[in-house]
Scaffold this motif. Structure first.
Motif, PDB file in Angstrom:
ATOM      1  N   LYS A  33       0.826  -1.208   0.000  1.00  0.00           N
ATOM      2  CA  LYS A  33       0.000   0.000   0.000  1.00  0.00           C
ATOM      3  C   LYS A  33       0.855   1.252   0.000  1.00  0.00           C
ATOM      4  O   LYS A  33       1.896   1.310   0.640  1.00  0.00           O
ATOM      5  CB  LYS A  33      -0.930   0.000   1.217  1.00  0.00           C
ATOM      6  N   SER A  34       0.380   2.277  -0.670  1.00  0.00           N
ATOM      7  CA  SER A  34       1.055   3.571  -0.694  1.00  0.00           C
ATOM      8  C   SER A  34       0.832   4.261   0.651  1.00  0.00           C
ATOM      9  O   SER A  34      -0.094   3.920   1.377  1.00  0.00           O
ATOM     10  CB  SER A  34       0.494   4.413  -1.832  1.00  0.00           C
ATOM     11  N   PRO A  35       1.629   5.260   1.028  1.00  0.00           N
ATOM     12  CA  PRO A  35       2.684   5.877   0.219  1.00  0.00           C
ATOM     13  C   PRO A  35       4.057   5.264   0.415  1.00  0.00           C
ATOM     14  O   PRO A  35       5.015   5.661  -0.217  1.00  0.00           O
ATOM     15  CB  PRO A  35       2.680   7.319   0.727  1.00  0.00           C
ATOM     16  N   TYR A  36       4.183   4.286   1.320  1.00  0.00           N
ATOM     17  CA  TYR A  36       5.507   3.755   1.633  1.00  0.00           C
ATOM     18  C   TYR A  36       5.707   2.372   1.035  1.00  0.00           C
ATOM     19  O   TYR A  36       6.298   1.493   1.648  1.00  0.00           O
ATOM     20  CB  TYR A  36       5.705   3.715   3.149  1.00  0.00           C
ATOM     21  N   THR A  37       5.207   2.183  -0.164  1.00  0.00           N
ATOM     22  CA  THR A  37       5.313   0.890  -0.829  1.00  0.00           C
ATOM     23  C   THR A  37       6.765   0.554  -1.181  1.00  0.00           C
ATOM     24  O   THR A  37       7.571   1.445  -1.448  1.00  0.00           O
ATOM     25  CB  THR A  37       4.462   0.871  -2.104  1.00  0.00           C
ATOM     26  N   ARG A  39       7.320  -1.497  -3.752  1.00  0.00           N
ATOM     27  CA  ARG A  39       7.239  -2.001  -5.121  1.00  0.00           C
ATOM     28  C   ARG A  39       8.410  -1.560  -6.013  1.00  0.00           C
ATOM     29  O   ARG A  39       8.890  -2.348  -6.830  1.00  0.00           O
ATOM     30  CB  ARG A  39       5.914  -1.572  -5.764  1.00  0.00           C
ATOM     31  N   PRO A  40       8.889  -0.290  -5.898  1.00  0.00           N
ATOM     32  CA  PRO A  40      10.017   0.112  -6.757  1.00  0.00           C
ATOM     33  C   PRO A  40      11.276  -0.722  -6.530  1.00  0.00           C
ATOM     34  O   PRO A  40      12.177  -0.719  -7.372  1.00  0.00           O
ATOM     35  CB  PRO A  40      10.250   1.580  -6.352  1.00  0.00           C
ATOM     36  N   ILE A  41      11.356  -1.402  -5.386  1.00  0.00           N
ATOM     37  CA  ILE A  41      12.503  -2.275  -5.118  1.00  0.00           C
ATOM     38  C   ILE A  41      12.163  -3.727  -5.437  1.00  0.00           C
ATOM     39  O   ILE A  41      12.981  -4.458  -6.002  1.00  0.00           O
ATOM     40  CB  ILE A  41      12.945  -2.138  -3.645  1.00  0.00           C
ATOM     41  N   VAL A  42      10.953  -4.133  -5.108  1.00  0.00           N
ATOM     42  CA  VAL A  42      10.549  -5.532  -5.301  1.00  0.00           C
ATOM     43  C   VAL A  42      10.522  -5.909  -6.784  1.00  0.00           C
ATOM     44  O   VAL A  42      10.990  -6.986  -7.168  1.00  0.00           O
ATOM     45  CB  VAL A  42       9.167  -5.784  -4.654  1.00  0.00           C
ATOM     46  N   ILE A  43       9.995  -5.037  -7.627  1.00  0.00           N
ATOM     47  CA  ILE A  43       9.874  -5.358  -9.057  1.00  0.00           C
ATOM     48  C   ILE A  43      11.239  -5.607  -9.713  1.00  0.00           C
ATOM     49  O   ILE A  43      11.428  -6.622 -10.397  1.00  0.00           O
ATOM     50  CB  ILE A  43       9.074  -4.267  -9.803  1.00  0.00           C
ATOM     51  N   PRO A  44      12.241  -4.703  -9.535  1.00  0.00           N
ATOM     52  CA  PRO A  44      13.566  -5.025 -10.093  1.00  0.00           C
ATOM     53  C   PRO A  44      14.182  -6.295  -9.505  1.00  0.00           C
ATOM     54  O   PRO A  44      14.884  -7.030 -10.209  1.00  0.00           O
ATOM     55  CB  PRO A  44      14.406  -3.795  -9.724  1.00  0.00           C
ATOM     56  N   LEU A  45      13.901  -6.556  -8.215  1.00  0.00           N
ATOM     57  CA  LEU A  45      14.414  -7.790  -7.605  1.00  0.00           C
ATOM     58  C   LEU A  45      13.830  -9.021  -8.294  1.00  0.00           C
ATOM     59  O   LEU A  45      14.544  -9.997  -8.552  1.00  0.00           O
ATOM     60  CB  LEU A  45      14.061  -7.827  -6.113  1.00  0.00           C
ATOM     61  N   ALA A  98       9.822   9.061  -0.226  1.00  0.00           N
ATOM     62  CA  ALA A  98       8.360   9.005  -0.073  1.00  0.00           C
ATOM     63  C   ALA A  98       7.833   9.759   1.148  1.00  0.00           C
ATOM     64  O   ALA A  98       6.911  10.564   1.017  1.00  0.00           O
ATOM     65  CB  ALA A  98       7.903   7.547  -0.051  1.00  0.00           C
ATOM     66  N   PRO A  99       8.369   9.521   2.353  1.00  0.00           N
ATOM     67  CA  PRO A  99       7.792  10.183   3.515  1.00  0.00           C
ATOM     68  C   PRO A  99       8.488  11.492   3.911  1.00  0.00           C
ATOM     69  O   PRO A  99       8.116  12.109   4.893  1.00  0.00           O
ATOM     70  CB  PRO A  99       7.993   9.130   4.617  1.00  0.00           C
ATOM     71  N   VAL A 100       9.508  11.888   3.148  1.00  0.00           N
ATOM     72  CA  VAL A 100      10.324  13.028   3.555  1.00  0.00           C
ATOM     73  C   VAL A 100       9.624  14.346   3.219  1.00  0.00           C
ATOM     74  O   VAL A 100       9.134  14.531   2.106  1.00  0.00           O
ATOM     75  CB  VAL A 100      11.708  12.975   2.873  1.00  0.00           C
ATOM     76  N   LYS A 255      -8.123   5.600  10.654  1.00  0.00           N
ATOM     77  CA  LYS A 255      -7.883   4.148  10.563  1.00  0.00           C
ATOM     78  C   LYS A 255      -6.402   3.902  10.405  1.00  0.00           C
ATOM     79  O   LYS A 255      -5.666   4.679   9.780  1.00  0.00           O
ATOM     80  CB  LYS A 255      -8.651   3.539   9.384  1.00  0.00           C
ATOM     81  N   ASP A 256      -5.952   2.793  10.958  1.00  0.00           N
ATOM     82  CA  ASP A 256      -4.555   2.393  10.797  1.00  0.00           C
ATOM     83  C   ASP A 256      -4.428   1.517   9.568  1.00  0.00           C
ATOM     84  O   ASP A 256      -5.115   0.524   9.461  1.00  0.00           O
ATOM     85  CB  ASP A 256      -4.051   1.599  12.008  1.00  0.00           C
ATOM     86  N   GLU A 257      -3.545   1.928   8.663  1.00  0.00           N
ATOM     87  CA  GLU A 257      -3.292   1.131   7.464  1.00  0.00           C
ATOM     88  C   GLU A 257      -1.809   0.847   7.394  1.00  0.00           C
ATOM     89  O   GLU A 257      -0.980   1.748   7.530  1.00  0.00           O
ATOM     90  CB  GLU A 257      -3.708   1.892   6.196  1.00  0.00           C
ATOM     91  N   GLU A 258      -1.465  -0.387   7.172  1.00  0.00           N
ATOM     92  CA  GLU A 258      -0.068  -0.757   7.077  1.00  0.00           C
ATOM     93  C   GLU A 258       0.473  -0.316   5.731  1.00  0.00           C
ATOM     94  O   GLU A 258      -0.121  -0.607   4.721  1.00  0.00           O
ATOM     95  CB  GLU A 258       0.086  -2.282   7.231  1.00  0.00           C
TER      96      GLU A 258
END
Length: 258
Positions: A33-37, A39-45, A98-100, A255-258
């Motif tokens: 889930k965004s915004p701290y996904t 995916r930009p690291i997982v996909i190249p891996l 992302a969170p900066v 709500k808390d979302e991971e």
């Protein structure tokens, strides 16, 4: 009895097979889930691990004389890796920003991905019949050289953006983000070696010991140390950062979302 190239394929398989469960662990740990996904690291891996495991599998299968034609495909797959590794570094920077507060926006990295695609197409098209005796050989070689120049320029930009991002994550609160940027910066010397090898292989000629198609023992060792090992250090480092990163909880609309 294993030949040197067969032994290297076994090592390559041992390198990348554990990355697959590590990817699953990253997805389970951090979600998607965004915004701290991640995916930009997982996909190249996923792409890089798939290429390396497939190349190793084909190379080992080519030990059977009846399947010796698979060796060329395995060798060519082994030369592909620059694009996903550079995308891995870009992914680290995307995640770090992302969170900066006033971090680099996502759109800054889109042109980098476009350049990666363009350089990959140029080198892949130029190398479709690598070093074959054809009328268009000189033109294809120029195309591949232009592609590697694009990769080098892209890597320079990634380094500069890493330095800029490092200045933005100095706050103690940005622990995970700082680790991602430090990882990207520490990978710079290893990627420099990888890019130097690729540039050398294209500018030194088909008979050079740096040629990816070289059957010479020295050439095989150089390819292993300067391509496979250098890429694996970057891959393993990025995987370690993702696995050891804190699990982020985002508060949205009560709500808390991971």
């Amino acid at each position: 009895m294993f030949a040197l190239r067969d032994a290297i394929y076994l090592i390559e398989l041992a390198f990348y097979a554990p990355i697959v469960p590590a990817i699953l662990s990253i997805l389970l740990l951090h979600g998607n889930k965004s915004p701290y996904t991640w995916r930009p690291i997982v996909i190249p891996l996923i792409i890089l691990s798939g290429l390396r495991i497939t190349a190793a599998g084909l190379g080992l299968a080519a030990m059977d004389p009846a399947k010796s034609n698979l060796l060329q495909t395995a060798t060519l797959l082994d030369t592909i890796g620059l694009a996903p590794v550079l995308c891995l570094l870009i992914g680290l920077l995307i995640r770090a920003n992302a969170p900066v507060y006033k971090g680099l926006p996502f759109w800054v990295f889109i042109p980098l991905h476009m350049i990666t695609i363009a350089a990959t197409v140029m080198t892949a098209y130029g190398g479709r019949d690598l070093y074959a005796s054809r009328e268009s050989e000189a033109q294809d070689l120029r195309l591949m050289r232009a592609g590697i120049v694009l990769f080098i320029a892209l890597f320079t930009v990634i380094f500069l953006l890493s330095v800029i991002t490092m200045l933005k994550v100095r706050v103690k609160f940005y622990r995970t983000e700082r680790a991602a940027v430090v990882c990207a910066l520490l990978c710079v010397p290893f990627m420099s070696v990888r890019l130097s090898f690729s540039a050398g292989s294209l500018f030194s000629g088909a008979r050079s010991v740096l040629s990816p198609m070289s059957g010479d023992e020295t050439g095989i060792w150089l390819h292993f140390l300067m391509v496979i090992v250098m890429e694996y250090i970057v891959t393993l480092s990025a995987t370690a950062v993702a696995l050891t990163a804190r699990k982020v909880v985002v508060l949205t609309a009560g709500k808390d979302e991971e």
